[in-house]
Write an enzyme that holds these catalytic residues in place. Structure first.
Site, short mmCIF file in Angstrom:
data_model
loop_
_atom_site.label_atom_id
_atom_site.label_comp_id
_atom_site.label_asym_id
_atom_site.label_seq_id
_atom_site.Cartn_x
_atom_site.Cartn_y
_atom_site.Cartn_z
N ASP A 1 -43.26 51.63 -49.64
CA ASP A 1 -43.60 50.27 -50.05
C ASP A 1 -42.65 49.27 -49.39
O ASP A 1 -41.78 48.71 -50.04
CB ASP A 1 -43.53 50.19 -51.58
N LYS B 1 -43.94 46.71 -47.69
CA LYS B 1 -44.72 45.45 -47.70
C LYS B 1 -44.60 44.73 -46.37
O LYS B 1 -44.16 43.58 -46.30
CB LYS B 1 -44.25 44.54 -48.85
N ILE C 1 -46.14 39.72 -37.32
CA ILE C 1 -47.26 39.58 -36.38
C ILE C 1 -47.94 40.94 -36.24
O ILE C 1 -47.31 41.99 -36.40
CB ILE C 1 -46.81 39.01 -35.02
N PRO C 2 -49.26 40.93 -35.98
CA PRO C 2 -50.02 42.19 -36.01
C PRO C 2 -49.44 43.30 -35.14
O PRO C 2 -49.37 44.46 -35.57
CB PRO C 2 -51.41 41.76 -35.52
N THR D 1 -46.68 41.30 -58.66
CA THR D 1 -46.87 41.29 -60.11
C THR D 1 -45.80 40.47 -60.83
O THR D 1 -45.91 40.21 -62.02
CB THR D 1 -46.89 42.73 -60.67
N GLN E 1 -41.03 41.37 -64.34
CA GLN E 1 -42.48 41.61 -64.32
C GLN E 1 -43.12 40.74 -65.39
O GLN E 1 -42.69 40.74 -66.55
CB GLN E 1 -42.80 43.08 -64.61
N GLY F 1 -41.24 52.15 -62.46
CA GLY F 1 -39.87 52.23 -61.97
C GLY F 1 -38.85 52.25 -63.08
O GLY F 1 -38.54 53.29 -63.66
N ARG F 2 -38.34 51.07 -63.42
CA ARG F 2 -37.22 50.99 -64.36
C ARG F 2 -37.42 51.70 -65.69
O ARG F 2 -36.48 52.34 -66.18
CB ARG F 2 -36.85 49.51 -64.59
O1 C5P Z 1 -39.20 48.75 -62.15
P1 C5P Z 1 -40.66 48.41 -62.10
O2 C5P Z 1 -41.53 49.36 -62.88
O3 C5P Z 1 -40.93 46.96 -62.40
O4 C5P Z 1 -41.03 48.66 -60.56
C1 C5P Z 1 -42.19 48.16 -59.97
C2 C5P Z 1 -42.17 48.51 -58.52
O5 C5P Z 1 -43.39 48.09 -57.93
C3 C5P Z 1 -41.05 47.85 -57.72
O6 C5P Z 1 -40.55 48.83 -56.84
C4 C5P Z 1 -41.71 46.73 -56.94
O7 C5P Z 1 -41.16 46.60 -55.64
C5 C5P Z 1 -43.15 47.24 -56.82
N1 C5P Z 1 -44.20 46.23 -56.69
C6 C5P Z 1 -44.43 45.24 -57.63
N2 C5P Z 1 -45.43 44.33 -57.45
C7 C5P Z 1 -46.22 44.41 -56.38
C8 C5P Z 1 -46.01 45.42 -55.43
C9 C5P Z 1 -44.99 46.32 -55.63
O8 C5P Z 1 -43.72 45.19 -58.64
N3 C5P Z 1 -47.24 43.57 -56.24
#
Ligand code: C5P
Length: 238
Positions: free
Chosen positions: A66, A68, A72-73, A126, A198, A218-219
Site C-alpha cells: 500500500d 498509494k 506521472i504515468p 478513510t 479514522q 491495523g492498530r
Molecule cells: O490502524 P488502522 O486500522 O486505522 O489502519 C488502516 C490502514 O489502512 C493504514 O495502514 C492506512 O494507511 C490504510 N488506508 C486507509 N485509508 C485508505 C487507504 C489505506 O486508512 N483510504
C-alpha cells in the site's frame, strides 16, 4: 456455512504499520495461523525498503503493498513493473485514483504479466472528513467523490477500489460484483470508542455484510495487548 475462522482468514488483511522489520516479522509469525495477508505501507517500507516484502513471504504471509502511487504515468508504471517482476509475495498494490486514468492504466499494464497481482485504486482516504473536502476545494460530498474516482479507476482497468466500508455498498451497487473492494477504517466493537484519525469506520461484520472483499485492520490488532485474542474475538463476530 463457512467457518468464522475461514472467513477471518479469507477477508482480513492486517496492516503492519510498525517501525521495525523485527516487529513486522514477529507479528506475521504470531498471526499467521489466523490470517495470511499483511499490508505493508509507507511507514514500514520507508524504514526497510523492499526487503520487507520478501521477509513477510518467508514468514508465510502474502503482501498488500500500500504505497498509494500517485505520480506521472510512466513513473508509476515503472514502479509497478519492478514490484510485479521481483516480488511474487505481493498480491495487491495501490495507486491513487486521483492520479487520473492514464496513470491507473499504466499501473495495470505494468502488472499484467501477473494473474495473481491486482491493482486497486484509492478513492478517498478513510481519514478524510467532510470539512476537509471543502479545504481541498472539492465541491462533491465524500460519497459522490468516491463514486467519481471509482468509476474513473475501474474504467481505466483497475481490478478494484480502496474505499470506506461506509461507501462499499453503494459503490458495489454502481460497479457490480466483479471488482475487489478493500476497506480500511475497520474498528471491532472493542475499539469503537478509541479516538484516532479514522473518521468513517465500520465493524468487521458490518463491512463484510456491506460487500467488502478485504478488511484492512491495523492498530486494533497490532496495538492490542494480545493481537491473537483480538483476532479471535473478531472471528466470533463474523
Ligand atoms: O490502524 P488502522 O486500522 O486505522 O489502519 C488502516 C490502514 O489502512 C493504514 O495502514 C492506512 O494507511 C490504510 N488506508 C486507509 N485509508 C485508505 C487507504 C489505506 O486508512 N483510504
Amino acid at each position: 456455512m463457512e467457518d468464522k475462522f475461514e472467513i477471518l482468514k479469507e477477508k482480513t488483511i492486517v496492516a503492519l504499520d510498525v517501525d521495525t522489520l523485527a516487529e513486522a516479522e514477529r507479528l506475521t509469525r504470531l498471526l499467521s495461523p489466523y490470517v495470511d495477508k499483511f499490508k505493508v505501507g509507507s511507514r514500514l517500507f520507508s524504514a526497510h525498503g523492499p526487503v520487507v516484502l520478501d521477509a513477510i513471504d518467508q514468514c508465510g504471509g502474502k503482501v498488500f503493498l500500500d504505497l498509494k502511487y500517485h505520480d506521472i504515468p510512466s513513473v508509476v508504471g515503472s514502479a509497478c513493473r519492478v514490484i510485479a517482476d521481483n516480488h511474487p509475495s505481493v498480491f495487491l498494490l495501490t495507486v491513487h485514483a486521483s492520479g487520473g486514468p492514464a496513470m491507473v492504466a499504466q499501473a495495470v499494464d505494468a502488472t499484467s504479466s501477473r494473474n495473481d497481482l491486482d491493482v486497486v485504486a484509492v478513492t478517498a482516504l478513510t481519514s478524510l472528513s467532510p470539512s476537509e473536502m471543502g479545504l481541498l476545494g472539492i465541491g462533491n460530498t465524500l460519497a459522490d467523490w468516491a463514486e467519481k474516482l471509482g468509476s474513473l479507476a475501474l474504467d481505466a482497468g483497475a481490478q478494484g477500489l480502496v474505499c470506506s466500508a461506509r461507501e462499499v455498498e453503494h459503490l458495489r451497487s454502481c460497479f457490480g460484483n466483479e471488482s475487489i473492494f478493500v476497506t480500511p477504517g475497520i474498528r471491532p466493537n472493542s475499539a469503537r470508542n478509541v479516538r484516532d484519525d479514522q473518521t468513517r469506520t465500520r465493524t468487521p461484520a458490518e463491512a463484510i455484510s456491506a460487500g467488502s472483499s478485504y478488511l484492512v485492520i491495523g492498530r486494533p490488532v497490532y496495538q492490542s495487548a494480545d493481537p491473537v485474542a483480538t483476532l479471535k474475538a473478531i472471528a466470533e463476530t463474523l
